[in-house]
Design a protein around this motif. Structure first.
Motif, mmCIF file in Angstrom:
data_model
loop_
_atom_site.group_PDB
_atom_site.id
_atom_site.type_symbol
_atom_site.label_atom_id
_atom_site.label_comp_id
_atom_site.label_asym_id
_atom_site.label_seq_id
_atom_site.Cartn_x
_atom_site.Cartn_y
_atom_site.Cartn_z
ATOM 1 N N ALA A 1 -0.653 -1.628 -4.625
ATOM 2 C CA ALA A 1 -0.065 -1.643 -6.035
ATOM 3 C C ALA A 1 1.027 -2.696 -6.049
ATOM 4 N N VAL B 1 -9.358 -1.015 -8.634
ATOM 5 C CA VAL B 1 -10.225 -0.770 -7.200
ATOM 6 C C VAL B 1 -11.644 -0.780 -7.501
ATOM 7 N N VAL C 1 0.993 -1.172 0.040
ATOM 8 C CA VAL C 1 -0.188 -0.044 -0.020
ATOM 9 C C VAL C 1 0.968 1.206 0.015
ATOM 10 N N ALA D 1 -6.941 4.806 -10.838
ATOM 11 C CA ALA D 1 -7.420 3.872 -9.782
ATOM 12 C C ALA D 1 -8.658 4.277 -9.053
ATOM 13 N N ALA E 1 5.065 1.632 -9.626
ATOM 14 C CA ALA E 1 4.091 1.099 -8.952
ATOM 15 C C ALA E 1 2.860 0.954 -9.891
ATOM 16 N N GLN E 2 2.214 -0.300 -10.092
ATOM 17 C CA GLN E 2 1.033 -0.293 -10.873
ATOM 18 C C GLN E 2 -0.100 -0.752 -9.682
ATOM 19 N N SER E 3 -0.842 0.327 -9.916
ATOM 20 C CA SER E 3 -2.189 0.137 -8.704
ATOM 21 C C SER E 3 -3.130 -1.051 -9.064
ATOM 22 N N TRP E 4 -3.622 -1.629 -8.061
ATOM 23 C CA TRP E 4 -4.618 -2.835 -8.336
ATOM 24 C C TRP E 4 -6.104 -1.983 -8.816
ATOM 25 N N ASN F 1 -2.666 8.858 -8.939
ATOM 26 C CA ASN F 1 -4.166 8.136 -8.833
ATOM 27 C C ASN F 1 -4.143 7.312 -10.402
ATOM 28 N N GLU G 1 -3.819 6.404 -1.903
ATOM 29 C CA GLU G 1 -3.276 5.705 -1.070
ATOM 30 C C GLU G 1 -3.875 4.166 -1.374
ATOM 31 N N VAL G 2 -3.460 3.443 -2.185
ATOM 32 C CA VAL G 2 -4.140 2.342 -2.592
ATOM 33 C C VAL G 2 -3.036 0.969 -2.745
#
Length: 417
Positions: A338, A350, A316, A324, A345-348, A321, A335-336
């Motif tokens: 990833a 959401v 996290v 995301a 960073a590659q965010s999941w 963004n 804040e997510v």
């Protein structure tokens, strides 16, 4: 591998060093460069750090360079954990807003804006030197307010991620309640720095949050300072920072009658430094757990291992963004969870965020945009605009009054004032 820590004289540093010593196989550090203007305090912290490493049989050398250029040169990553103005400024951040009927907290509301005004220009100057002498180094920001500071770093083009210990704290506490190893627990963690909700707790792919709230709701509610009835009705666990929003008036009343956190932390730090000065102390003092920043070392070391190694993993983080949260601009910082690798960073994906959360997230994200602008460019009108946009302030007369008070109280740290 060389790591540099800006704000190396922080009493947090032995927490980080303890993690480096315990997790040496994950992050093979050969030099830890600690940079801080307070040389007397730095000597105590550096000595303590070296003893922790030596006790663990860790080969890393602790150095205390005099300049950011020397500290960052050849570093693979640079951690920022500085506090401009120290605990004295924090005390003002926590008490001055109370004079206007607003919550007093170092990262939330008016106190958080004051901290950003002092901190962002200093961080940007330091980051520019890091980029000049170590252009491939990652900057990991633990300096509050993390979301705003990280946004300023990214806006300036730096390779940066923000780190907070809220998510890992929930992961470890939930794992303990469930009786499972922490690495088996994954969180559906969504929001902005210090404005987040745990919407699911996955163990083996199954969401166990409803069962957690059913069995341990009272304990979890006590930890976040909110009624268990609210958590069960919402079906989520808000971070303890949400109490400043959901129980604002009650918090203000408590703060007016009580002691600032800064005063308590100053006493803890004084005792920690006394312990660090004792050459016989070579393990992390138990008192450090009362300083705050629980699990910081595990979060920082694990994140750095993914950024600098060859084993991508989910963390996290505070990052752009980039879709995301589709209701926010791409350039906002969220804040997510990833997937972190040396490429970034590659965010999941959401899940859809309902209005109960998305509305407040959007509101605070708009404030953070204005706060970042005020911190970078200065100007009392920009400060007032940011305060007016904050959901905990939002009244023109209060915003203007607070802006004048904040600028006057922080004038020595504001070059434009």
């Amino acid at each position: 591998m060389k790591l540099a820590v800006v704000g190396g004289a922080s009493t947090y540093t032995p927490e980080l060093v303890d993690g480096l010593a315990r997790l040496r196989d994950d992050l093979p550090v050969t030099e830890l460069a600690l940079l801080d203007p307070d040389k007397e305090r730095l000597a105590l912290v550096a000595g303590m750090s070296a003893r922790i490493l030596r006790r663990a049989g860790h080969p890393a050398v602790v150095s205390t360079p005099d300049t950011i250029d020397d500290a960052a040169a050849d570093a693979s990553a640079v951690l920022f954990q500085l506090r401009v103005g120290g605990q004295a400024a924090r005390h003002v951040d926590e008490t001055l807003p109370l004079e206007c009927g607003c919550v007093g907290q170092e990262t939330v509301g008016a106190g958080g804006l004051a901290m950003a005004l002092r901190t962002v220009p200093v961080v940007l100057e330091l980051a520019a030197r890091v980029a000049a002498v170590a252009p491939s180094a990652w900057i990991v920001d633990f300096t509050n307010p993390v979301g705003i500071v990280t946004r300023a770093l990214l806006d300036a083009g730096h390779r940066a991620l923000g780190l907070c210990n809220v998510a890992i704290g929930f992961q470890r506490r939930f794992a303990k309640l469930l009786g499972v190893a922490p690495e088996r627990v994954a969180l559906d963690h969504v929001g902005l720095n210090h404005l987040t909700w745990e919407r699911a707790v996955y163990v083996g792919g199954e969401d166990v949050l409803p069962a957690l709230l059913d069995k341990h709701g009272e304990e979890i509610a006590a930890q976040v300072g909110l009624p268990v009835s609210l958590l069960r009705r919402l079906g989520v666990v808000p971070s303890y920072y949400l109490r400043y929003y959901y129980e604002h008036d009650a918090v203000v009343k408590e703060q007016v009658a009580g002691e600032s956190r800064a005063s308590a932390v100053a006493e803890i730090e004084s005792e920690l430094l006394r312990l660090y000065a004792d050459p016989s102390v070579d393990t992390k003092p138990e008192l450090l757990g009362r300083r705050g920043g629980a699990f910081y070392s595990e979060a920082a070391v694990a994140l750095l291992a993914s950024l600098l190694g060859d084993a991508p993993a989910v963390h996290v983080v505070n990052m752009r963004n980039n879709g995301a949260l589709p209701f926010l601009p791409d350039h906002a910082v969220v804040e997510v969870p990833a997937t972190i690798s040396p490429s970034g960073a590659q965010s999941w994906p959401v899940r859809s965020v309902p209005p109960l959360y998305s509305g407040l997230i959007s509101h605070v994200a708009a404030y953070e945009s204005l706060a970042c602008r005020a911190a970078v460019h200065g100007g009392i009108d920009r400060v007032a605009d940011a305060l007016l946009a904050h959901p905990l302030i939002g009244q023109a007369s209060v915003a203007e009054d607070l802006a004048a008070r904040l600028v006057a109280a922080n004038r020595e740290h504001l070059r434009w004032a």
